[in-house]
Structure formats: structure tokens, C-alpha cells
Scaffold this motif. Structure first.
Motif, PDB file in Angstrom:
ATOM      1  N   PHE A   1       6.392  21.553 -28.155  1.00 19.55           N
ATOM      2  CA  PHE A   1       7.619  22.272 -27.793  1.00 19.55           C
ATOM      3  C   PHE A   1       8.132  23.086 -28.979  1.00 19.55           C
ATOM      4  CE2 PHE A   1      12.054  23.010 -26.826  1.00 19.55           C
ATOM      5  CZ  PHE A   1      12.008  23.350 -25.483  1.00 19.55           C
ATOM      6  N   GLY A   2       7.918  22.580 -30.180  1.00 18.07           N
ATOM      7  CA  GLY A   2       8.278  23.344 -31.366  1.00 18.07           C
ATOM      8  C   GLY A   2       7.505  24.650 -31.450  1.00 18.07           C
ATOM      9  N   MET A   3       6.209  24.615 -31.075  1.00 18.38           N
ATOM     10  CA  MET A   3       5.409  25.846 -31.040  1.00 18.38           C
ATOM     11  C   MET A   3       5.922  26.797 -29.969  1.00 18.38           C
ATOM     12  SD  MET A   3       3.261  25.658 -33.455  1.00 18.38           S
ATOM     13  CE  MET A   3       2.301  27.097 -32.988  1.00 18.38           C
ATOM     14  N   LEU A   4       6.333  26.249 -28.830  1.00 16.58           N
ATOM     15  CA  LEU A   4       6.922  27.080 -27.781  1.00 16.58           C
ATOM     16  C   LEU A   4       8.197  27.756 -28.289  1.00 16.58           C
ATOM     17  CD1 LEU A   4       6.932  28.027 -24.809  1.00 16.58           C
ATOM     18  CD2 LEU A   4       8.176  25.937 -24.243  1.00 16.58           C
TER      19      LEU A   4
ATOM     20  N   GLU B   1      18.269  27.451 -34.281  1.00 20.38           N
ATOM     21  CA  GLU B   1      19.256  26.385 -34.155  1.00 20.38           C
ATOM     22  C   GLU B   1      19.561  26.059 -32.693  1.00 20.38           C
ATOM     23  OE1 GLU B   1      22.526  28.028 -36.237  1.00 20.38           O
ATOM     24  OE2 GLU B   1      21.673  27.684 -38.245  1.00 20.38           O
ATOM     25  N   ALA B   2      18.810  26.640 -31.772  1.00 15.43           N
ATOM     26  CA  ALA B   2      19.108  26.491 -30.343  1.00 15.43           C
ATOM     27  C   ALA B   2      18.743  25.096 -29.844  1.00 15.43           C
ATOM     28  CB  ALA B   2      18.349  27.542 -29.542  1.00 15.43           C
ATOM     29  N   THR B   3      19.449  24.670 -28.806  1.00 13.55           N
ATOM     30  CA  THR B   3      19.114  23.421 -28.133  1.00 13.55           C
ATOM     31  C   THR B   3      17.896  23.645 -27.229  1.00 13.55           C
ATOM     32  OG1 THR B   3      20.508  23.884 -26.216  1.00 13.55           O
ATOM     33  CG2 THR B   3      21.551  22.786 -28.106  1.00 13.55           C
ATOM     34  N   GLN B   4      17.309  22.536 -26.776  1.00 16.03           N
ATOM     35  CA  GLN B   4      16.178  22.645 -25.854  1.00 16.03           C
ATOM     36  C   GLN B   4      16.593  23.360 -24.578  1.00 16.03           C
ATOM     37  OE1 GLN B   4      13.796  19.391 -23.349  1.00 16.03           O
ATOM     38  NE2 GLN B   4      13.259  19.317 -25.530  1.00 16.03           N
TER      39      GLN B   4
ATOM     40  N   GLU C   1      18.919  25.641 -24.223  1.00 13.44           N
ATOM     41  CA  GLU C   1      19.060  27.079 -24.497  1.00 13.44           C
ATOM     42  C   GLU C   1      17.705  27.766 -24.580  1.00 13.44           C
ATOM     43  OE1 GLU C   1      23.260  27.440 -26.958  1.00 13.44           O
ATOM     44  OE2 GLU C   1      21.456  26.735 -28.014  1.00 13.44           O
ATOM     45  N   LEU C   2      16.727  27.097 -25.164  1.00 16.52           N
ATOM     46  CA  LEU C   2      15.389  27.683 -25.251  1.00 16.52           C
ATOM     47  C   LEU C   2      14.769  27.849 -23.873  1.00 16.52           C
ATOM     48  CD1 LEU C   2      13.887  25.876 -28.377  1.00 16.52           C
ATOM     49  CD2 LEU C   2      14.506  28.295 -28.179  1.00 16.52           C
ATOM     50  N   LEU C   3      14.950  26.857 -23.010  1.00 17.91           N
ATOM     51  CA  LEU C   3      14.315  26.918 -21.697  1.00 17.91           C
ATOM     52  C   LEU C   3      14.965  27.947 -20.782  1.00 17.91           C
ATOM     53  CD1 LEU C   3      13.560  23.143 -21.047  1.00 17.91           C
ATOM     54  CD2 LEU C   3      11.971  24.940 -21.755  1.00 17.91           C
ATOM     55  N   SER C   4      16.199  28.320 -21.058  1.00 19.63           N
ATOM     56  CA  SER C   4      16.851  29.375 -20.271  1.00 19.63           C
ATOM     57  C   SER C   4      16.875  30.705 -21.017  1.00 19.63           C
ATOM     58  CB  SER C   4      18.277  28.953 -19.908  1.00 19.63           C
ATOM     59  OG  SER C   4      19.056  28.759 -21.078  1.00 19.63           O
ATOM     60  N   SER C   5      16.170  30.772 -22.143  1.00 19.29           N
ATOM     61  CA  SER C   5      16.281  31.917 -23.042  1.00 19.29           C
ATOM     62  C   SER C   5      15.711  33.204 -22.456  1.00 19.29           C
ATOM     63  CB  SER C   5      15.584  31.612 -24.369  1.00 19.29           C
ATOM     64  OG  SER C   5      14.201  31.340 -24.152  1.00 19.29           O
ATOM     65  N   LEU C   6      14.631  33.126 -21.683  1.00 22.67           N
ATOM     66  CA  LEU C   6      14.038  34.355 -21.138  1.00 22.67           C
ATOM     67  C   LEU C   6      14.969  34.995 -20.110  1.00 22.67           C
ATOM     68  CD1 LEU C   6      10.259  33.425 -20.757  1.00 22.67           C
ATOM     69  CD2 LEU C   6      11.463  34.434 -22.707  1.00 22.67           C
ATOM     70  N   LYS C   7      15.626  34.180 -19.320  1.00 21.39           N
ATOM     71  CA  LYS C   7      16.604  34.722 -18.369  1.00 21.39           C
ATOM     72  C   LYS C   7      17.791  35.333 -19.114  1.00 21.39           C
ATOM     73  CE  LYS C   7      19.319  33.480 -14.274  1.00 21.39           C
ATOM     74  NZ  LYS C   7      19.677  32.398 -13.330  1.00 21.39           N
ATOM     75  N   PHE C   8      18.224  34.657 -20.170  1.00 23.69           N
ATOM     76  CA  PHE C   8      19.323  35.144 -20.989  1.00 23.69           C
ATOM     77  C   PHE C   8      18.966  36.485 -21.633  1.00 23.69           C
ATOM     78  CE2 PHE C   8      21.160  35.056 -25.390  1.00 23.69           C
ATOM     79  CZ  PHE C   8      22.476  35.313 -25.040  1.00 23.69           C
ATOM     80  N   LEU C   9      17.768  36.580 -22.226  1.00 30.21           N
ATOM     81  CA  LEU C   9      17.328  37.818 -22.865  1.00 30.21           C
ATOM     82  C   LEU C   9      17.192  38.935 -21.841  1.00 30.21           C
ATOM     83  CD1 LEU C   9      16.435  39.237 -25.452  1.00 30.21           C
ATOM     84  CD2 LEU C   9      14.113  38.331 -25.071  1.00 30.21           C
TER      85      LEU C   9
ATOM     86  N   ARG D   1       7.966  24.599 -16.108  1.00 31.96           N
ATOM     87  CA  ARG D   1       8.581  24.869 -14.812  1.00 31.96           C
ATOM     88  C   ARG D   1      10.001  25.416 -14.998  1.00 31.96           C
ATOM     89  NH1 ARG D   1       9.243  19.782 -12.647  1.00 31.96           N
ATOM     90  NH2 ARG D   1       7.163  19.756 -11.743  1.00 31.96           N
ATOM     91  N   THR D   2      10.741  24.820 -15.914  1.00 31.07           N
ATOM     92  CA  THR D   2      12.110  25.287 -16.158  1.00 31.07           C
ATOM     93  C   THR D   2      12.112  26.670 -16.791  1.00 31.07           C
ATOM     94  OG1 THR D   2      12.845  22.996 -16.465  1.00 31.07           O
ATOM     95  CG2 THR D   2      14.279  24.729 -17.307  1.00 31.07           C
ATOM     96  N   LEU D   3      11.283  26.866 -17.801  1.00 30.62           N
ATOM     97  CA  LEU D   3      11.228  28.158 -18.494  1.00 30.62           C
ATOM     98  C   LEU D   3      10.880  29.285 -17.531  1.00 30.62           C
ATOM     99  CD1 LEU D   3      11.213  29.657 -21.306  1.00 30.62           C
ATOM    100  CD2 LEU D   3       8.737  29.276 -21.293  1.00 30.62           C
TER     101      LEU D   3
END
Length: 578
Positions: A110-113, A148-151, A153-161, A201-203
């Protein structure tokens, strides 16, 4: 076409192809076909090394705002002027590849992701200066950018961007995700599959299913992952696999493209070799060559016109899928140990495949890496289901290909090995892994005879082992080489395969340093009616003397024994070199 253009070995970025003088086989017609047939999300599944990453880079270069439009000058897509005016350089693009997502644990993977997502945000860091981005959104953006993002935030990051890019450019985004299933493949091998499935799946769900700012998306991988519901809920998902026809010419090289490549580089004599070794993949009725293999072999032939075919594709994968295939044979044997060998269907099928024949299996396209054989499932129904699953995974990942007349709507598909390279891979790996499963007593008996020079005992062990393991009807040197290496490893000695010794590469060198002794084995193979054992052994012994493989160990006062091994089908003859 000038042959001065560089061959693109290891180059995956479209702009580098066009700017830096690399040879490019024009696949830009793919863009028009995609725009004519696209859904909201478009999934393309092909084996490794068939140009998926270059295709994604081409799409990014075409659609992205601010692109260099001269990159496409003279290419097929430039003929469609209206299409180019409407789409070229008109969209914000989010592009990422998941093939680097790996680790020994979920946290590490997940760190690599997270690193990959960070790179996508870094590419669009100019959004921090955009008046369209609100202050609280900039804080979230900075948390991702500063790692510094939470997990969550990372999983919703593509929608956010996507939302920020759409608002900034007043245009919906195109999302490109390359090798989306690699994290799942790695996670299955690492034992954290369910955790990674949930994350992917979430990402992807956030980015592709519920994203009102999405123009369309293109996703690539080897398998169509649907059982985990990663793509469930998409109203307009378009999937193109190795069995489909719409895009069949765009991944891989066609015969005419390889012919032109060989002609452009002055090696038209190579076509027979390139066709035998690297052609044979049937993608939706179109015969395709593996680009990675063709380019690497052409590079070798430019250096040495007599270069032998190289094994390039196998080094791009762990080949774990073949290990599972062999595991199925062991499961079958364990389940029905009393069955005659000729009745063991899977073993017979492997023999037929390597012999160039076909097998027929149900077509199952919606598979996952979790559908690999489970050693704990050993009922007849489990074995049958797992075998069918694995055959289909072999098809989708390129170890097998569909027969010439195969159609997607057929319930059964004809499967065969595509070419000599993959056949060689099957034969060597299978024989090697079978040999490694020999009982420890057999290996000890083998080594005792080898160190003491008991030729007849060695030959009897070899012949017995060949008969007990699977047979192949097309025997050649690499096959026996791998077989012997498998018999010799894991017994406490150092075993070198094709190592540099003396004046060349020795087939097999075994070193027992504590006891200052070494063993050299030179392997030759022939076919009945073409070669005699005597001539094969003569060649082996002469080569040992000429290339002086054991000189280093002799100078170091090792006791050295040198063997010539000659194989014809399931028989072996051995001679000790002086």
C-alpha cells in the motif's frame, strides 16, 4: 524508413519514441477505434510485453492539454483532421501505472500504491495556484503531496483530483490506469489478497463508478477481475480480451509489421526465425508477434547475424502460473494414485501441448488470480474446476493461445502453445520442476554415482526419471539441460547453469568447495534417424577439451570429473572426458 533509427528496447514513453529517434510501428489508429467504440470505462486485457504501456502513453500524449501535437505528424491518426481538432490536446489526463505495487506485506504494498498516487498529484501540483481550487481542498491536496494523507484520503484521491482538474480546466478528465491487476497478482502470492482487493476496489470504484467528472477511462491488465465486484455498477463497461476482434491488431506486431521491420534493418533473413519463435498469438483471429521478443532478437541479429533465438518473454514474469499448472498434476496424482499414467488426463494434455497439439477447454474469461489452484482442495470436482480455471489463466496471460478458428461465443476454446519460445519455456520449466520433486534418496544416489564416475548407475537413474516424468515428443538440448539442473539443485552443492568458465559457457558446473572437487557436464541432444549417440558424445568431449571449462578448478588443485551427456528421446548415454 531509415535503419538509423534506434530499436526501442526498454522504452515505453510515446514522446521518447517520437522525439529521440526510435523506430515506431504506427498504432495510432487505435485512438480512432477507441473513440468510435468507447464506453465510460474501457478495459483491455493482454499478456505482458504486448505494448499496453506504450499504448497508454500514446493516449496521454494525444489527449492531454498542452500536448506537443507534432508528435503525431505523419502518423495514421493525423489523417482524421476533424477528430484531431476535437480531441487532441483538449482534456486533462490522470495517468498512472500500478505495475510497481509490490511488497512482502499489505502495508508495504500500500505504501508503493501511495507513492504512485503521490506522483500523479505531483504532476498536477500547479492546481495549488488555481483559483478554482478552494482553500480546504488545497489542504487535502498538500497532505497527499507531502505524503501525510490518510489511507481513506489516498483511496478517494483519484476522484478528488478529477474534480479539481475538471473545475480548473472546465473539461471532464480522462483517466488512464495501466496494469491495474498487478497489485492483485502480487498480493495473492504474498498472502494479503483480500486486503488488496478491497483497496483496489475502493480506489477504482471512487474513480470510475461514481465520478461525475469522468469523460472516460482506459484500464489495462492481464485478467478481467470481476468476481470481486471491482467493476460492478458500471453501466457502460467495454471489455476487450484476447478473444475479441475490435482491437486485435493494436497490441503486438502483425506479420506485415515484422516483415517491414526486418526489411528496414537489413535482416529479412530473420523472418523464419522470428515467426517460429515469437509469432503464433491469436488475438481475435489476428496472428500477432510478441513485440518485446522481436525487438530484442532483432537487436541481437544486428550484432551477430547467426545469433540463436533468445528467451526474452519468460524473464518478464515469475512464471508462477506454470508452477501452479505442475501443482495440478501433483494434485491429480495424489487424488488418483492408482490410475495408469496414460489415464492421467492432465499429464497427457501437457504432453500433447508440448508436442504441438491442441486441447479443448471451457472458455472462462471472468477469472482472478484467486482462482489459481488451491492445494487444500483435492476432490475430483475441485481438481476439474481448478484445471479449467488455470487453462484460461494460461490463455489470458500468454502461455497458451486460442486455435485459429476460436470464437468468443463458443463455449469451448481450442488451446495450444503459441510458438517455440513458449514451448521451450514449458519443456524446460516443467522438466526442471518435476526433477526437483524427485525423492532425496534419488538425488543422493545420483550424486554418489556422479562423484565416483559410475556411468551405468547414472544412466539408469536418468532413464528411469525420464520415463517417470512427463514425456515430450519434440526433444532438444535446453529441455535436457533444465531437466539435469533440476536433478542436481538443492543438495548442498553450488550448481552453475550456463556459467562463464574457461573459454566459454559451461552447460552445468557443480562445485563442492569444502571437499575441493568439481564436476562439469556438457549436454548434447539429437533425434532418432539424425544423430547417433557416438557423434553426440564426441562433440561434447571435444568441446570440453577445446573450451577448457575446468581449468580454474584444476589449477586450484580441485579433483575434477568431466562428463559428456547425450540424449535421444528418452535414452541417455554418458562418457567421462579425460
Amino acid at each position: 524508413m531509415s535503419a538509423r533509427l534506434k530499436l526501442p528496447i526498454g522504452t515505453e514513453f510515446f514522446n521518447e519514441f517520437r522525439r529521440d529517434g526510435y523506430y515506431y510501428i504506427d498504432k495510432t489508429e487505435f485512438i480512432r477505434t477507441l473513440l468510435d467504440n468507447r464506453g465510460k470505462v474501457n478495459l483491455f486485457t493482454r499478456p505482458r510485453r504486448f505494448g499496453k504501456t506504450l499504448t497508454m502513453s500514446m493516449l496521454k500524449s494525444f489527449f492531454e492539454i498542452g500536448t506537443d501535437e507534432t508528435l503525431f505528424d505523419g502518423l495514421a491518426i493525423s489523417r482524421y483532421r476533424e477528430l484531431c481538432d476535437e480531441y487532441m490536446g483538449r482534456y486533462p489526463v490522470i495517468s498512472l501505472s500500478l505495475k510497481g505495487v509490490d511488497g512482502i506485506s499489505f502495508d508495504e504494498a500500500f505504501g508503493m500504491l501511495g507513492e504512485i498516487i503521490w506522483s500523479a498529484f505531483q504532476e498536477h501540483s500547479d492546481l495549488l495556484d488555481s483559483p478554482a481550487v478552494k482553500p480546504f481542498e488545497k489542504k487535502t491536496f498538500e497532505r497527499i503531496l507531502y505524503k501525510e494523507a490518510t489511507q481513506s484520503e489516498l483511496l478517494s484521491s483519484l476522484k478528488f483530483l478529477s474534480a479539481l482538474l475538471t473545475r480548473h480546466n472546465n473539461k471532464p478528465v480522462i483517466i488512464l490506469i495501466d496494469e491495474y491487476d498487478v497489485p492483485l497478482q502480487k498480493a495473492e502470492a504474498g498472502g494479503f489478497y483480500e486486503q488488496m482487493v478491497k483497496a483496489i476496489r475502493t480506489l477504482l470504484g471512487e474513480a470510475l463508478k461514481t465520478n461525475s467528472n469522468l469523460a472516460f477511462a482506459v484500464v489495462t491488465g492481464c485478467l478481467r477481475i470481476s468476481k470481486e465486484s471491482i467493476f460492478t455498477g458500471l453501466n457502460n463497461l467495454e471489455v476487450d480480451t484476447v478473444m475479441d476482434t475490435t482491437y486485435n491488431r493494436y497490441f503486438g506486431f502483425t506479420h506485415s509489421e515484422v516483415e517491414k521491420l526486418a526489411e528496414d534493418y537489413g535482416i529479412p533473413f530473420a523472418m523464419r526465425q522470428l515467426t517460429e519463435w515469437y509469432d503464433g498469438y491469436n488475438f481475435g483471429g489476428e496472428k500477432m508477434y510478441c513485440p518485446w521478443d522481436v525487438l530484442n532478437q532483432c537487436k541481437q541479429l544486428l550484432r551477430d547475424p547467426e545469433a540463436q533465438p533468445g528467451m526474452y518473454w519468460e524473464t518478464t514474469s515469475s512464471n508462477d502460473v506454470i508452477r501452479r499448472f505442475i501443482g495440478m498434476v501433483d494434485m491429480k496424482r495424489a487424488h488418483d494414485a492408482t490410475a495408469p499414467k496414460t489415464d492421467a488426463g492432465l499429464i497427457d494434455e501437457i504432453e500433447r501441448l508440448i508436442a504441438g497439439e491442441s486441447v479443448y477447454k471451457p472458455l472462462i474469461e471472468n477469472l482472478t488470480y484467486k482462482d489459481m489452484p488451491d492445494p487444500n482442495e483435492n476432490s475430483e470436482a475441485d481438481i476439474s474446476r481448478n484445471t479449467d480455471n488455470l487453462y484460461n489463466i494460461l490463455l489470458m496471460t500468454g502461455y497458451l493461445t486460442a486455435g485459429e478458428g476460436a470464437r468468443k461465443n463458443d463455449s469451448m476454446v481450442e488451446l495450444r502453445i503459441p510458438n517455440a519460445e513458449v514451448k521451450d519455456l514449458f519443456a524446460r520449466k516443467i522438466q526442471s520442476w518435476f526433477a526437483q520433486t524427485r525423492p532425496a534418496s534419488t538425488k543422493r544416489e545420483m550424486y554418489a554415482a556422479l562423484w565416483s564416475g559410475e556411468v551405468e548407475v547414472i544412466r539408469a537413474i536418468i532413464d528411469r526419471t525420464l520415463i517417470e516424468t512427463i514425456s515430450c515428443f519434440d526433444y532438444y538440448e535446453n529441455y535436457y539441460h533444465g531437466f539435469l539442473v533440476g536433478l542436481l539443485v538443492n543438495e548442498g552443492y553450488t550448481v552453475y547453469s550456463n556459467g562463464e568458465f574457461g573459454l566459454g559457457r559451461a552447460d552445468i558446473m557443480v562445485v563442492d568447495a569444502p571437499n575441493k572437487r568439481a564436476m562439469l557436464i556438457e549436454v548434447k541432444a539429437g533425434k532418432e534417424g539424425e544423430d547417433e549417440f557416438a557423434s553426440l558424445l564426441k562433440d561434447a568431449i571435444e568441446q570440453i577439451g577445446r573450451r577448457r571449462y575446468s581449468l580454474k578448478y584444476k589449477l586450484d588443485n580441485f579433483r575434477v570429473i568431466q562428463y559428456g551427456f547425450a540424449f535421444i528421446r528418452k535414452s541417455c548415454e554418458i562418457r567421462i572426458a579425460e
